[in-house]
Design a protein around this motif. Structure first.
Motif, mmCIF file in Angstrom:
data_model
loop_
_atom_site.group_PDB
_atom_site.id
_atom_site.type_symbol
_atom_site.label_atom_id
_atom_site.label_comp_id
_atom_site.label_asym_id
_atom_site.label_seq_id
_atom_site.Cartn_x
_atom_site.Cartn_y
_atom_site.Cartn_z
ATOM 1 N N VAL A 540 118.698 -21.534 3.509
ATOM 2 C CA VAL A 540 119.530 -21.490 4.701
ATOM 3 C C VAL A 540 120.254 -22.801 4.859
ATOM 4 O O VAL A 540 119.785 -23.857 4.400
ATOM 5 C CB VAL A 540 118.693 -21.198 5.973
ATOM 6 C CG1 VAL A 540 118.089 -19.836 5.925
ATOM 7 C CG2 VAL A 540 117.624 -22.269 6.173
ATOM 8 N N SER A 541 121.433 -22.720 5.501
ATOM 9 C CA SER A 541 122.170 -23.910 5.907
ATOM 10 C C SER A 541 122.071 -24.006 7.424
ATOM 11 O O SER A 541 122.159 -22.992 8.140
ATOM 12 C CB SER A 541 123.636 -23.804 5.484
ATOM 13 O OG SER A 541 123.740 -23.722 4.074
ATOM 14 N N VAL A 542 121.907 -25.249 7.917
ATOM 15 C CA VAL A 542 121.668 -25.455 9.347
ATOM 16 C C VAL A 542 122.665 -26.465 9.866
ATOM 17 O O VAL A 542 122.822 -27.552 9.283
ATOM 18 C CB VAL A 542 120.247 -25.924 9.619
ATOM 19 C CG1 VAL A 542 120.014 -26.092 11.114
ATOM 20 C CG2 VAL A 542 119.225 -24.971 9.021
ATOM 21 N N MET A 564 128.902 -25.028 21.174
ATOM 22 C CA MET A 564 128.966 -24.011 20.137
ATOM 23 C C MET A 564 129.967 -24.406 19.046
ATOM 24 O O MET A 564 129.707 -24.218 17.841
ATOM 25 C CB MET A 564 129.369 -22.663 20.750
ATOM 26 C CG MET A 564 128.325 -22.077 21.678
ATOM 27 S SD MET A 564 126.760 -21.759 20.863
ATOM 28 C CE MET A 564 127.234 -20.468 19.732
ATOM 29 N N ASN A 565 131.081 -24.953 19.460
ATOM 30 C CA ASN A 565 132.070 -25.375 18.454
ATOM 31 C C ASN A 565 131.521 -26.489 17.569
ATOM 32 O O ASN A 565 131.716 -26.502 16.343
ATOM 33 C CB ASN A 565 133.352 -25.837 19.143
ATOM 34 C CG ASN A 565 134.096 -24.677 19.788
ATOM 35 O OD1 ASN A 565 133.941 -23.532 19.368
ATOM 36 N ND2 ASN A 565 134.910 -24.970 20.804
ATOM 37 N N ALA A 566 130.793 -27.419 18.201
ATOM 38 C CA ALA A 566 130.233 -28.527 17.401
ATOM 39 C C ALA A 566 129.172 -28.011 16.440
ATOM 40 O O ALA A 566 129.081 -28.460 15.273
ATOM 41 C CB ALA A 566 129.657 -29.583 18.335
ATOM 42 N N ALA A 567 128.325 -27.061 16.905
ATOM 43 C CA ALA A 567 127.289 -26.521 16.025
ATOM 44 C C ALA A 567 127.911 -25.748 14.867
ATOM 45 O O ALA A 567 127.458 -25.843 13.714
ATOM 46 C CB ALA A 567 126.354 -25.616 16.840
ATOM 47 N N ASP A 568 128.946 -24.954 15.157
ATOM 48 C CA ASP A 568 129.634 -24.218 14.078
ATOM 49 C C ASP A 568 130.251 -25.203 13.079
ATOM 50 O O ASP A 568 130.205 -24.988 11.853
ATOM 51 C CB ASP A 568 130.721 -23.333 14.669
ATOM 52 C CG ASP A 568 130.143 -22.088 15.325
ATOM 53 O OD1 ASP A 568 129.009 -21.706 14.964
ATOM 54 O OD2 ASP A 568 130.813 -21.496 16.201
ATOM 55 N N ALA A 574 127.701 -28.089 6.391
ATOM 56 C CA ALA A 574 126.543 -27.948 5.498
ATOM 57 C C ALA A 574 126.846 -26.965 4.385
ATOM 58 O O ALA A 574 126.465 -27.172 3.218
ATOM 59 C CB ALA A 574 125.344 -27.493 6.303
ATOM 60 N N LYS A 575 127.540 -25.880 4.705
ATOM 61 C CA LYS A 575 127.884 -24.909 3.675
ATOM 62 C C LYS A 575 128.896 -25.498 2.697
ATOM 63 O O LYS A 575 128.861 -25.260 1.490
ATOM 64 C CB LYS A 575 128.440 -23.632 4.330
ATOM 65 C CG LYS A 575 127.366 -22.753 4.969
ATOM 66 C CD LYS A 575 127.976 -21.466 5.474
ATOM 67 C CE LYS A 575 126.911 -20.501 5.933
ATOM 68 N NZ LYS A 575 126.122 -19.989 4.814
ATOM 69 N N VAL A 582 120.982 -29.589 6.034
ATOM 70 C CA VAL A 582 121.185 -29.703 7.479
ATOM 71 C C VAL A 582 122.241 -30.750 7.732
ATOM 72 O O VAL A 582 122.158 -31.868 7.178
ATOM 73 C CB VAL A 582 119.889 -30.085 8.200
ATOM 74 C CG1 VAL A 582 120.138 -30.291 9.702
ATOM 75 C CG2 VAL A 582 118.806 -29.040 7.988
ATOM 76 N N CYS A 583 123.229 -30.402 8.551
ATOM 77 C CA CYS A 583 124.227 -31.351 9.004
ATOM 78 C C CYS A 583 124.163 -31.407 10.529
ATOM 79 O O CYS A 583 124.057 -30.380 11.200
ATOM 80 C CB CYS A 583 125.628 -30.935 8.554
ATOM 81 S SG CYS A 583 125.915 -31.152 6.783
#
Length: 605
Positions: A540-542, A564-568, A574-575, A582-583
């Motif tokens: 998984v990427s986080v 939400m925008n920052a988490a996306d 990370a992807k 994890v980023c």
């Protein structure tokens, strides 16, 4: 009732009528005696005329034949001297007229005798007219009538006196006593016995019958008065009883009216309460019902099918748990109702205990109550008690329905908040909780962490192994999330497809990064085969974002959108850097992301 007619004593009326009757009798006797005397004088005059015809007419015949005038005059004068004759007139055919006596006031002769010739010739010699002595007759009749009138008057007077004395003794005096007895009667008072009307005698007459009738009437009046008094007494008792019954009925109607009003208000109160308030409300209603029906103990029992009886609610005026145990044991004894429907039973063991019971194949219900006086309830209270039992049973059913509805609502709520595959929170619930936690963080100025998780190469996994194995992979990842994030405030959720998120209220930057890294390592450690991934296992990427909870003037919606925008953004980083990593980002001040190159304050990959 007194008559307006004048009073006329019987004795006076008897005297008047006896006197009148005596006068009539005297007058009639006098008249009859005068008539008899007149007839007697008339017969005597007839005899005198016959004597004249036998004695004097032959002499007159000879004197006329011989024309001896003196002899005729002497004969006529002798005839006139007779006591019954007033005057005599001899009229001869020759025109000779010889008179003797007093012709005053004489009109016509009272008798006439023919004097025939001695040789029997065809023509009479003369005719002798005789005038009766009417004055003497009248005097004789008057004297005889007067004497007879005196005699009859004296005799009649004696007879009337005797009759009056007898009537007065036998009739007037008894009737006077009766009149005095009647006059002494007082209305609405029992009359005394009638005193004897005359001395004791060996016979009875009409007065005695009347007196006996008075006694009979008095006894009848006495019996009637007694019956009347008894009827009045009975009527008074009935009146008092009727007043008492009316008062009792009025009290009962007032009681029923109050009970119905209380029942209506209680039913209305149940329309606005939740399922959690049912026990306290039912307990209160049992106490109010006991107050209305004068009870000191109430208990509700129920069972389902063939299960044992359970106690649902109990109310005591004063605690009596042994009574509750006895009643509970009695419900399980043999001989209980088998026919479906409602029954009303009295407890033989406990006086004053009534059981309102319902039986069916599916369930049973019993409302057990005990009278405060330990006596049987009146029929009206029993009817109300039976209605109350049925009402309480319906309230229990309503309570059960409310509980079922609440459970169904909770289940629906859970279903509406949970992902059906993984059991994690779904996107809707995550959005609601996210907004609440952000508001709380703003209010308390506490930090908030947010993880965005995506399964690497998950499309390739589905293509290689099928969607069934893809679902198993997602479930395994969800189990890791549940195992690691199970505190009350932490919320793992499936946002859709292979994308997951975890809300971490109160986490610092280091704690959020450590949680994300531990999750990544745990998924890698599962070793789920994935030939479509360079690492040959599922990874998984986080993306991790953190906000320190500092005061901000921006709204909740704006702050959530930035998180939400920052988490996306961190997840995409990370992807983009090869996945399985994890980023992290720290949320910048408002407006900083609008300047190019300033969105990410710090990145750790």
């Amino acid at each position: 009732m007194t008559s307006d007619k004048p009073f006329a004593p019987l004795s006076a009326r008897l005297i008047k009528r006896l006197a009148g009757l005596a006068l009539l009798c005297i007058l009639a006797g006098s008249i009859i005696h005068a008539l008899l005397l007149y007839q007697q004088e008339k017969r005597h005059f007839t005899q005198t005329i016959q004597q004249l015809a036998e004695l004097h007419v032959p002499l007159l015949q000879v004197a006329l034949w011989d024309i001896e005038i003196e002899a005729l005059s002497r004969q006529v004068e002798q005839i006139a001297l007779l006591p019954d004759i007033a005057a005599v007139e001899l009229r001869a055919t020759t025109g000779l007229d010889v008179r003797a006596g007093n012709f005053a006031s004489l009109i016509r002769p009272d008798a006439s005798l023919r004097i025939p010739p001695p040789d029997g010739g065809a023509f009479d010699l003369a005719e002798l007219h005789v005038y009766y002595q009417h004055q003497r007759l009248t005097q004789a009749i008057v004297a005889a009538a007067g004497l007879r009138l005196f005699e009859l008057s004296l005799f009649t007077l004696l007879i009337c006196l005797v009759i009056f004395h007898y009537l007065r003794r036998e009739l007037v005096v008894p009737l006077g006593r009766m009149a005095g007895y009647v006059g002494a009667l007082v209305p609405e008072k029992h009359p005394p016995a009638l005193a004897p009307l005359h001395p004791q005698r060996p016979w009875r007459d009409e007065i005695d019958q009347v007196a006996e009738g008075f006694d009979t009437l008095r006894e009848s009046i006495g019996h009637y008065a007694a019956r009347h008094e008894q009827a009045l007494h009975t009527l008074e008792q009935e009146r008092d009883s009727l007043d008492r019954r009316v008062a009792e009925r009025t009290e009962e109607l007032a009681f029923v009216s109050g009970y119905q009003e209380w029942l209506s208000q209680s039913m209305l109160s149940f329309m606005h309460i939740g399922h959690a308030d049912y026990p306290d409300t039912l307990q209160r209603l049992l106490g109010e019902l006991a107050g209305y029906l004068k009870l000191d103990a109430c208990a509700l029992f129920e069972r389902h099918g063939q299960q044992s009886w359970t106690t649902r609610l109990v109310w005591f005026g004063s605690e009596d748990w042994p009574w509750l145990e006895r009643t509970h044991r009695q419900l399980g004894l043999p001989g209980q109702p088998q026919e479906p429907g409602w029954t009303l039973q009295s407890s033989e063991a406990d006086p004053g205990v009534i059981l309102v019971r319902y039986h069916s194949q599916q369930r049973g219900f019993t409302c057990a109550v005990r009278s405060a006086e330990r006596q049987a309830l009146p029929p009206a209270r029993l009817s109300l008690l039976e209605d109350a039992g049925q009402w309480l049973f319906s309230l229990l059913q309503r309570w059960e329905h409310a509980l079922d509805l609440e459970r169904a609502r909770q289940e629906l709520l859970v279903l509406s908040h949970r992902d059906h595959l993984t059991g994690l929170a779904n996107r809707r619930h995550f959005d609601e909780r996210r907004a609440d936690e952000v508001r709380r963080a703003l209010r308390n100025q506490q930090p908030v962490g947010l993880l965005m998780i995506d399964v690497d190469y998950f499309k390739n996994f589905n293509d290689l192994y099928g969607h069934g194995h893809g679902d198993d992979c997602l479930v395994a990842l969800a189990d890791q999330l549940k195992r690691r994030f199970k505190r009350a405030a932490e919320l793992p959720a499936r946002l859709g497809g292979e994308e997951f998120s975890v809300l971490l209220p109160g986490y610092s930057r280091e704690q959020a990064l450590a949680a994300a890294e531990n999750l990544r390592e745990a998924v890698f450690g599962l070793g789920i085969a994935h030939n479509g991934s360079p690492l040959r296992v599922v990874t998984v990427s986080v993306g991790c974002v953190w906000w320190d909870g500092s005061s901000s003037d921006e709204g909740v919606t704006r702050l959530i959108s930035r998180l939400m925008n920052a988490a996306d953004s961190a997840l995409y980083q990370a992807k983009g850097q090869g996945r399985n990593q994890v980023c992290a980002q720290a949320l910048e001040a408002p407006g900083a992301e609008d300047e190019p190159g300033t969105e990410v304050e710090q990145r750790d990959c």
